[in-house]
Write a protein that holds these residues in place. Structure first.
Motif, PDB file in Angstrom:
ATOM      1  N   GLU A   1      19.585  73.495  45.441  1.00  0.00           N
ATOM      2  CA  GLU A   1      20.978  73.701  45.865  1.00  0.00           C
ATOM      3  C   GLU A   1      21.064  73.898  47.379  1.00  0.00           C
ATOM      4  N   ALA A   2      20.119  74.668  47.921  1.00  0.00           N
ATOM      5  CA  ALA A   2      20.141  74.944  49.371  1.00  0.00           C
ATOM      6  C   ALA A   2      19.892  73.650  50.155  1.00  0.00           C
ATOM      7  N   TYR A   3      18.898  72.874  49.732  1.00  0.00           N
ATOM      8  CA  TYR A   3      18.556  71.648  50.477  1.00  0.00           C
ATOM      9  C   TYR A   3      19.661  70.602  50.342  1.00  0.00           C
ATOM     10  N   LYS A   4      20.231  70.550  49.128  1.00  0.00           N
ATOM     11  CA  LYS A   4      21.314  69.587  48.891  1.00  0.00           C
ATOM     12  C   LYS A   4      22.483  69.914  49.823  1.00  0.00           C
ATOM     13  N   ARG A   5      22.780  71.214  49.929  1.00  0.00           N
ATOM     14  CA  ARG A   5      23.896  71.628  50.795  1.00  0.00           C
ATOM     15  C   ARG A   5      23.623  71.200  52.248  1.00  0.00           C
ATOM     16  N   CYS A   6      22.378  71.405  52.693  1.00  0.00           N
ATOM     17  CA  CYS A   6      22.037  71.004  54.070  1.00  0.00           C
ATOM     18  C   CYS A   6      22.197  69.498  54.240  1.00  0.00           C
ATOM     19  N   VAL A   7      21.671  68.747  53.277  1.00  0.00           N
ATOM     20  CA  VAL A   7      21.745  67.278  53.370  1.00  0.00           C
ATOM     21  C   VAL A   7      23.207  66.852  53.441  1.00  0.00           C
ATOM     22  N   GLU A   8      24.022  67.457  52.596  1.00  0.00           N
ATOM     23  CA  GLU A   8      25.441  67.069  52.575  1.00  0.00           C
ATOM     24  C   GLU A   8      26.109  67.407  53.902  1.00  0.00           C
TER      25      GLU A   8
ATOM     26  N   ILE B   1      12.662  69.662  47.564  1.00  0.00           N
ATOM     27  CA  ILE B   1      12.890  68.900  48.811  1.00  0.00           C
ATOM     28  C   ILE B   1      12.951  67.409  48.488  1.00  0.00           C
ATOM     29  N   LEU B   2      12.019  66.973  47.667  1.00  0.00           N
ATOM     30  CA  LEU B   2      11.983  65.542  47.323  1.00  0.00           C
ATOM     31  C   LEU B   2      13.259  65.127  46.597  1.00  0.00           C
ATOM     32  N   ARG B   3      13.713  65.979  45.690  1.00  0.00           N
ATOM     33  CA  ARG B   3      14.960  65.631  44.974  1.00  0.00           C
ATOM     34  C   ARG B   3      16.114  65.509  45.973  1.00  0.00           C
ATOM     35  N   ALA B   4      16.131  66.418  46.948  1.00  0.00           N
ATOM     36  CA  ALA B   4      17.208  66.363  47.957  1.00  0.00           C
ATOM     37  C   ALA B   4      17.088  65.103  48.807  1.00  0.00           C
ATOM     38  N   SER B   5      15.863  64.587  48.954  1.00  0.00           N
ATOM     39  CA  SER B   5      15.664  63.396  49.797  1.00  0.00           C
ATOM     40  C   SER B   5      16.309  62.155  49.182  1.00  0.00           C
ATOM     41  N   ALA B   6      16.653  62.246  47.901  1.00  0.00           N
ATOM     42  CA  ALA B   6      17.336  61.112  47.265  1.00  0.00           C
ATOM     43  C   ALA B   6      18.810  61.082  47.670  1.00  0.00           C
ATOM     44  N   ILE B   7      19.309  62.202  48.186  1.00  0.00           N
ATOM     45  CA  ILE B   7      20.738  62.298  48.534  1.00  0.00           C
ATOM     46  C   ILE B   7      20.978  61.885  49.991  1.00  0.00           C
ATOM     47  N   GLY B   8      20.019  62.188  50.851  1.00  0.00           N
ATOM     48  CA  GLY B   8      20.170  61.859  52.273  1.00  0.00           C
ATOM     49  C   GLY B   8      18.861  62.094  52.995  1.00  0.00           C
TER      50      GLY B   8
END
Ligand code: PEP
Ligand code: MG
Length: 612
Positions: free
Chosen positions: A344-351, A406-413
């Motif tokens: 959730e934290a990494y996704k928020r940063c990516v977004e 982190i890797l999962r978040a890398s799929a978003i951005g």
């Protein structure tokens, strides 16, 4: 860092109790520490004690004595309840006889000869319960110690145990005091941990000052992230402060003024206005490109501790995140984050970054960050111990949970992964091995990620800088961490105010390591940035640019000033300055030289800054 310099007594000053308990007229006390987070604040003291240090001798107003005695009674009652629980547990685990010791402890806390001297100190000396309990129980333990009979040695242990228990109870009260702080509170403490600081309610706690601490301690870094003025390493302050006292904290110069006179307050109000105008003038650079006068782009990105800071970085004109200190996820919760919390934290940063660079540093735990208080046997020298990448490599399931997220978040951005405190190629290889293993697991599960995610390392240990050439062959980017690189090159603890004068990122040895790292990186086309605190100082930025760095990662508060500087200088100027700096042989000469050069370019950046 200097002795207090009392000015003439003020006729208007309210009376306060002195150390000896008598009443005198309060004086303005001017102290000097290390300015670690900019800005000036005029507020009211809340004195906070540290569970691990001897309590501060907090002197009370006469009319607070009764309340303090009640506080002591409440702490004693809570300690007794705690011991009753321990006793019940011990009885089932160890049997009645062994558990009896806890009955003795309860009796001692009800014994007038134990509690009486504590009460007397509070009444007679008008000191806080923590200090009174510490002193009275230490005196009692010393009496038994002097008896030199082994039967009394156990008594010493019992008393020490009770002293600790009472202290913890009273410290718990302190935490509540912090939670219920009034608006415009300035926390004064001998020391604060990064997690204590991270939990400050920003709407009420507007600044802090501590006796201990160094320029780049993580407590200082948190202060910058919270954007509250802070001064550390003041050394002689806490014993002069008391709750409710007026205080000025000047995070630009390191001045701390207790009980300021009306004229000092007026003078600081004027300075606050000047600084406000200076900062307001900088807002126009946020939307302008970060490019030198001769057209060379120099990226300015942000250092963040919490996801929401991305917005501050972008608003200030940063073009991405060069360092996300992910371990703060842990420090604000006190236990390991689950994979979902990470994600959730990494996704928020990516977004929030919306396609801009985001470099997530894997857990940099250890040293002053968290692990020691959890260890049964703390490390003797934690800054040289099981920290950062070493800690992750020894806690692989934990490390993998983070890498998966982190890797999962890398799929978003776009996301880059950075390992901290790498000191050997072996560590980089092991880290990458675990990363690839995690990628395989995700592939098998059909979970999306960026298979080409970039992997880089922090250069913050001399061994890494000296082997930069070899590292450049095996990783995608470097980020130079001057905070630790300075500490490890010069053997100077970055959080120890006693050696703060030796902690100099301008030391020729540190600069040579940076130069060599930059050269090695250039030979291999490996991008290299700097994310240490020094990068946020315009004079140091000038040096880094002259050494070839084209990305600087700094806290959001200094981004506008840095961009303004970059837009006012040429690369040729920076290279000339770097060459000259490298020819000087002491940190003092280099510091002065860099300041003089940068001051010529942006004099306004130096007004109100601490002089050495
Ligand atoms: C550094 O060491 O320079 C760095 C940026 O890392 P940290 O301050 O988190 O140790
Ligand atoms: Mg570091």
């Amino acid at each position: 860092m200097s002795d207090p310099s009392p000015k003439a007594p003020l006729p208007t000053a309210p009376p306060v109790p002195t150390d000896a308990g008598s009443i005198c007229v309060a004086q303005e006390i001017v102290l000097k520490g290390l300015p670690v987070s900019p800005g000036i604040i005029i507020g009211t003291v809340l004195l906070v004690d540290d569970e691990h240090l001897k309590p501060i001798r907090r002197v009370l107003q006469k009319d607070s004595v009764a309340a303090e005695l009640a506080r002591l009674d409440a702490a004693i009652e809570s300690a007794i309840v705690e011991i009753q629980n321990v006793h019940a547990h011990a009885e089932t685990q160890m049997g009645k006889e062994t558990a009896q010791i806890f009955l003795v402890h309860q009796m001692m806390l009800r014994d007038k000869s134990v509690v009486g001297p504590i009460r007397q100190r509070i009444e007679k000396e008008q000191v806080c319960a923590e200090y009174a309990a510490y002193e009275a129980l230490s005196a009692l333990a010393n009496q038994f110690r002097a008896m030199k009979n082994s039967a009394f040695a156990t008594k010493v242990n019992d008393i020490d145990d009770l002293r600790h228990r009472l202290h913890t109870q009273l410290a718990g009260e302190q935490r509540k005091r912090l939670e219920h702080a009034e608006p415009n509170t300035v926390v004064v403490a001998r020391d604060l941990t990064p997690s204590q600081t991270a939990s400050f309610d920003r709407s009420r706690i507007v600044g802090f000052a501590t006796d201990l601490g160094g320029m780049t301690s993580h407590t200082a870094i948190i202060a910058k992230a919270l954007e509250i003025p802070a001064v550390v390493g003041v050394q002689q302050m806490a014993k002069h402060a008391h709750d409710g006292m007026a205080i000025i904290v000047d995070g630009d110069t390191g001045a701390v003024i207790l009980h300021p006179s009306p004229s000092t307050v007026a003078q600081y109000h004027r300075m606050i206005e000047q600084r406000r105008l200076y900062r307001a003038n900088l807002t126009d650079v946020a939307d302008l490109p970060s490019v030198t006068l001769d057209g060379e782009p120099v990226a300015v990105v942000g250092n963040i501790e919490l996801p929401d800071e991305v917005a501050k970085v972008l608003k200030a004109g940063g073009t991405g995140v060069g360092l996300y200190r992910s371990e703060y996820l842990w420090l604000t919760r006190h236990d390991e984050p689950t994979e979902e919390v990470h994600f959730e934290a990494y996704k928020r940063c990516v977004e929030l970054c919306a396609g801009r660079d985001l470099t997530i540093r894997t857990f940099d735990l250890g040293a002053d960050k968290l692990t020691q208080s959890r260890e049964e046997i703390p490390e003797r020298n934690p800054f040289l111990g099981n920290r950062s990448i070493r800690y992750c490599l020894r806690n692989v399931p934990m490390f993998k949970r983070q890498l998966r997220a982190i890797l999962r978040a890398s799929a978003i951005g776009p996301v880059k992964i950075m390992f901290p405190l790498v000191s050997s190629l072996q560590e980089l290889r092991q880290g990458k091995f675990i990363l690839h293993d995690t990628m395989e697991e995700l592939s098998e599960e059909g979970v999306a990620f960026d298979a080409k995610v970039q992997v880089g390392i922090m250069i913050e240990v001399p061994s890494a800088a000296l082997q930069a050439e070899a590292f450049a062959r095996e990783c995608d980017f470097f980020s130079i961490g001057t905070n630790d690189l300075t500490q490890y090159t010069l053997a100077v603890d970055r959080i120890n105010e006693r050696v703060a004068h030796l902690y100099q990122p301008t030391h020729p040895a540190v600069i040579k390591l940076i130069r060599d790292t930059a050269r090695a990186a250039r030979r291999h086309n490996t991008p290299v940035s700097c994310c240490g605190e020094a990068a946020g100082q315009v004079e140091y930025a000038m040096l880094l640019m002259g050494l070839g760095l084209r990305t600087l990662s700094v806290s959001s508060g200094v981004i506008p000033q840095l961009k303004r500087f970059i837009r006012s200088v040429t690369v040729a100027q920076c290279e000339r300055v770097a060459r000259q700096a490298l020819s000087l042989d002491s940190d003092a000469l280099i510091t002065n030289y860099l300041r003089d050069q940068a001051r010529k370019i942006v004099p306004e950046a130096f007004s109100g800054r601490a002089a050495d």
